[in-house]
Design a protein around this motif. Sequence first.
Motif, PDB file in Angstrom:
ATOM      1  N   GLU A   1      -0.544   0.976  -3.578  1.00  0.00           N
ATOM      2  CA  GLU A   1       0.552   0.092  -3.186  1.00  0.00           C
ATOM      3  C   GLU A   1       1.920   0.769  -3.336  1.00  0.00           C
ATOM      4  N   GLU A   2       2.020   1.705  -4.279  1.00  0.00           N
ATOM      5  CA  GLU A   2       3.289   2.399  -4.505  1.00  0.00           C
ATOM      6  C   GLU A   2       3.602   3.410  -3.412  1.00  0.00           C
ATOM      7  N   VAL A   3       2.576   3.957  -2.786  1.00  0.00           N
ATOM      8  CA  VAL A   3       2.768   5.064  -1.848  1.00  0.00           C
ATOM      9  C   VAL A   3       2.312   4.747  -0.432  1.00  0.00           C
ATOM     10  N   ALA A   4       1.902   3.516  -0.189  1.00  0.00           N
ATOM     11  CA  ALA A   4       1.348   3.141   1.114  1.00  0.00           C
ATOM     12  C   ALA A   4       2.327   3.412   2.251  1.00  0.00           C
ATOM     13  N   ARG A   5       3.613   3.183   2.008  1.00  0.00           N
ATOM     14  CA  ARG A   5       4.624   3.429   3.044  1.00  0.00           C
ATOM     15  C   ARG A   5       4.616   4.895   3.455  1.00  0.00           C
ATOM     16  N   GLU A   6       4.482   5.790   2.496  1.00  0.00           N
ATOM     17  CA  GLU A   6       4.452   7.223   2.801  1.00  0.00           C
ATOM     18  C   GLU A   6       3.204   7.605   3.596  1.00  0.00           C
ATOM     19  N   ALA A   7       2.145   6.831   3.446  1.00  0.00           N
ATOM     20  CA  ALA A   7       0.851   7.199   4.038  1.00  0.00           C
ATOM     21  C   ALA A   7       0.638   6.663   5.442  1.00  0.00           C
ATOM     22  N   GLU A   8       1.508   5.807   5.912  1.00  0.00           N
ATOM     23  CA  GLU A   8       1.264   5.067   7.156  1.00  0.00           C
ATOM     24  C   GLU A   8       0.955   5.939   8.364  1.00  0.00           C
ATOM     25  N   THR A   9       1.624   7.074   8.482  1.00  0.00           N
ATOM     26  CA  THR A   9       1.465   7.912   9.669  1.00  0.00           C
ATOM     27  C   THR A   9       0.346   8.937   9.551  1.00  0.00           C
ATOM     28  N   GLY A  10      -0.290   9.005   8.387  1.00  0.00           N
ATOM     29  CA  GLY A  10      -1.345  10.000   8.192  1.00  0.00           C
ATOM     30  C   GLY A  10      -0.803  11.397   7.990  1.00  0.00           C
ATOM     31  N   LYS A  11       0.383  11.493   7.377  1.00  0.00           N
ATOM     32  CA  LYS A  11       0.969  12.826   7.179  1.00  0.00           C
ATOM     33  C   LYS A  11       0.218  13.633   6.128  1.00  0.00           C
ATOM     34  N   ILE A  12      -0.426  12.944   5.182  1.00  0.00           N
ATOM     35  CA  ILE A  12      -1.365  13.579   4.250  1.00  0.00           C
ATOM     36  C   ILE A  12      -2.493  12.589   4.004  1.00  0.00           C
ATOM     37  N   TYR A  13      -3.714  13.054   4.074  1.00  0.00           N
ATOM     38  CA  TYR A  13      -4.841  12.182   3.724  1.00  0.00           C
ATOM     39  C   TYR A  13      -6.063  13.021   3.366  1.00  0.00           C
ATOM     40  N   ARG A  14      -6.930  12.409   2.574  1.00  0.00           N
ATOM     41  CA  ARG A  14      -8.194  13.059   2.218  1.00  0.00           C
ATOM     42  C   ARG A  14      -9.238  12.700   3.263  1.00  0.00           C
ATOM     43  N   THR A  15      -9.906  13.707   3.791  1.00  0.00           N
ATOM     44  CA  THR A  15     -10.924  13.461   4.811  1.00  0.00           C
ATOM     45  C   THR A  15     -12.181  12.868   4.177  1.00  0.00           C
ATOM     46  N   ASN A  16     -13.053  12.321   5.025  1.00  0.00           N
ATOM     47  CA  ASN A  16     -14.327  11.798   4.529  1.00  0.00           C
ATOM     48  C   ASN A  16     -15.435  12.837   4.623  1.00  0.00           C
TER      49      ASN A  16
ATOM     50  N   GLY B   1     -10.262   9.996  14.527  1.00  0.00           N
ATOM     51  CA  GLY B   1      -8.840   9.940  14.206  1.00  0.00           C
ATOM     52  C   GLY B   1      -8.545   9.210  12.906  1.00  0.00           C
ATOM     53  N   PHE B   2      -7.270   9.171  12.549  1.00  0.00           N
ATOM     54  CA  PHE B   2      -6.831   8.556  11.290  1.00  0.00           C
ATOM     55  C   PHE B   2      -6.538   7.081  11.505  1.00  0.00           C
ATOM     56  N   ASP B   3      -7.140   6.238  10.673  1.00  0.00           N
ATOM     57  CA  ASP B   3      -6.926   4.794  10.705  1.00  0.00           C
ATOM     58  C   ASP B   3      -6.393   4.380   9.341  1.00  0.00           C
ATOM     59  N   VAL B   4      -5.121   4.010   9.270  1.00  0.00           N
ATOM     60  CA  VAL B   4      -4.498   3.733   7.976  1.00  0.00           C
ATOM     61  C   VAL B   4      -5.126   2.528   7.284  1.00  0.00           C
ATOM     62  N   SER B   5      -5.600   1.549   8.042  1.00  0.00           N
ATOM     63  CA  SER B   5      -6.221   0.369   7.425  1.00  0.00           C
ATOM     64  C   SER B   5      -7.512   0.745   6.705  1.00  0.00           C
ATOM     65  N   LYS B   6      -8.353   1.524   7.378  1.00  0.00           N
ATOM     66  CA  LYS B   6      -9.594   1.968   6.756  1.00  0.00           C
ATOM     67  C   LYS B   6      -9.308   2.900   5.583  1.00  0.00           C
TER      68      LYS B   6
ATOM     69  N   ALA C   1      -6.677   2.868   3.680  1.00  0.00           N
ATOM     70  CA  ALA C   1      -6.154   2.075   2.574  1.00  0.00           C
ATOM     71  C   ALA C   1      -7.284   1.481   1.744  1.00  0.00           C
ATOM     72  N   GLU C   2      -8.333   1.016   2.408  1.00  0.00           N
ATOM     73  CA  GLU C   2      -9.472   0.447   1.683  1.00  0.00           C
ATOM     74  C   GLU C   2     -10.158   1.497   0.833  1.00  0.00           C
ATOM     75  N   ARG C   3     -10.298   2.694   1.366  1.00  0.00           N
ATOM     76  CA  ARG C   3     -10.902   3.785   0.596  1.00  0.00           C
ATOM     77  C   ARG C   3     -10.065   4.100  -0.633  1.00  0.00           C
ATOM     78  N   MET C   4      -8.765   4.160  -0.462  1.00  0.00           N
ATOM     79  CA  MET C   4      -7.884   4.506  -1.575  1.00  0.00           C
ATOM     80  C   MET C   4      -7.876   3.415  -2.638  1.00  0.00           C
ATOM     81  N   LYS C   5      -7.893   2.172  -2.226  1.00  0.00           N
ATOM     82  CA  LYS C   5      -7.910   1.068  -3.196  1.00  0.00           C
ATOM     83  C   LYS C   5      -9.184   1.092  -4.036  1.00  0.00           C
TER      84      LYS C   5
END
Length: 349
Positions: free
Chosen positions: A85-100, A246-251, A253-257
């Motif tokens: 919740e603290e960093v979700a705004r930074e993550a919206e565009t998929g500028k950094i993410y952990r792959t599956n 592709g990157f889906d921020v909603s999906k 977010a669930e993984r990160m939570k």
Amino acid sequence: MSEGLKKSPSNGFEKSLTTEEQQAKINEVRRLVGPLPEKLSIYCSDASISRHLRARNYSVKKATKMLKETLKWRAEYKPEEIRWEEVAREAETGKIYRTNYIDKHGRTVLVMRPSCQNTKSTKGQIRYLVYCMENAILNLSPDQEQMVWLIDFHGFNLSHISLKVTKETAHVLQDHYPERLGLAVLYNPPKFFEPFWTMAKAFLEPKTYNKVKFVYSDEANTMKVMEDLFDMDQLESTFGGKDNSGFDVSKYAERMKEDDKRMPSFWTRDSHPSAVPQPALKSAASLDVSVDSHSDASENDETDCLDVNGIDSEILSLEDNTSATDSGRKGSENVHPGEVKTHNDRAHV
């Protein structure tokens, strides 16, 4: 080649020590650090101390100084307590993410897309980077301690270059996450990136920038790096693979939570049975932050010692909080997994 040195494909020359010699240095660093609160004690596993020693070519004095500075940073910054919740705004565009998916060596993969930068706050950007690093470490397999970065330059232009962010990023990653990078792939960097890379290298240690590989989608010899590293069926199409999801921020977010729920237990002793129990540190006055001048007596290097007054007792009184939680274009090269781990230790702590 000088006796006692070995050539590492990614790290240059390093001291070659027996397992017993490595363990002796690990024990000496732990002795110099002294008693710590539980979370910081858990962080000082054999594997963690070993990474700090490797980053400082097995100098006990330098590794101890580096480790103490990181312990102070972790006590202040509390990276393991950052939540989605603290960093979700930074993550919206998929500028950094952990792959599956992971690479063929079992390493966690972080994708970075500089052109997707969506904020101007260096503080916020670094905090999100730290969150991603902690999450990547959380998801490492027990026998692996390093990760791979895939940096996608699609859409990248001069406006996305920030030396300030680059310098701060290099500081955090090199000083507080030593030996976590296994390989960084720069995918299709534009020609104008080369002068920036020359400047950026000034912020990086040789063993770090030697892990950087330039890969171009129109050059088969460099694309072999991707084929050697990944299952192409799992690799994203952006990097020449066959996955078009592709990157889906909603999906995401669930993984990160879900991962956030796992983080507190990751920093308890039950999760790390190999962590060495130490008396709880109540005050910074109990912490001897000087480095023994007789340690590594055979070394000629001099290292500044940390000042005890620089570590606030309130910061380090954490016992009550322990439950909270070269470059240019290169051909393909052999890719090696992480360094040999010390025995009886979870490598990713």
